[in-house]
Design an enzyme around this catalytic site. Structure first.
Site, PDB file in Angstrom:
ATOM      1  CB  ALA A 270     -11.506 -56.769 -69.102  1.00  0.00           C
ATOM      2  CB  CYS A 271     -13.181 -56.561 -64.133  1.00  0.00           C
ATOM      3  SG  CYS A 271     -13.348 -55.997 -62.451  1.00  0.00           S
ATOM      4  N   PRO A 272     -11.594 -53.558 -64.382  1.00  0.00           N
ATOM      5  CG  PRO A 272     -10.557 -51.766 -63.219  1.00  0.00           C
ATOM      6  CD  PRO A 272     -10.271 -52.969 -64.125  1.00  0.00           C
TER       7      PRO A 272
ATOM      8  CG  ASP B 277     -16.021 -58.270 -66.837  1.00  0.00           C
ATOM      9  OD1 ASP B 277     -16.310 -59.324 -66.243  1.00  0.00           O
ATOM     10  OD2 ASP B 277     -14.947 -57.677 -66.658  1.00  0.00           O
TER      11      ASP B 277
END
Length: 77
Positions: free
Chosen positions: A12-14, A39
């Site tokens: 997932a981000c980042p 993502d």
């Protein structure tokens, strides 16, 4: 030209951008970094990363939920 593959699928981000940045630190001008991510936020993030770092986006595609960016390193000093 050497290729560096970064598999950031499932992150997932980042996470994907962090993984790209780590690969970039170890790359040389002329290298190509290929990043695969799932993502959906990766697409706009990688475009912003390219603008900020002044490297070259060779390809950006989406297939089966996987976003793949092919980046040529041109801005290492």
């Amino acid at each position: 030209m050497p290729e560096i593959t970064v598999d950031a699928r499932g992150m997932a981000c980042p996470g994907p951008i962090s993984a790209l940045t780590r690969a970039y630190r170890n790359a040389n001008n002329g290298d190509v970094i290929i990043v695969m991510a799932t993502d959906p936020g990766f697409e706009p993030d990688v475009k912003a990363w390219i603008e900020r770092t002044k490297n070259e986006l060779l390809e950006l595609k989406k297939e089966g939920g996987v976003i793949t960016a092919k980046i040529k390193v041109v801005a290492k000093k």
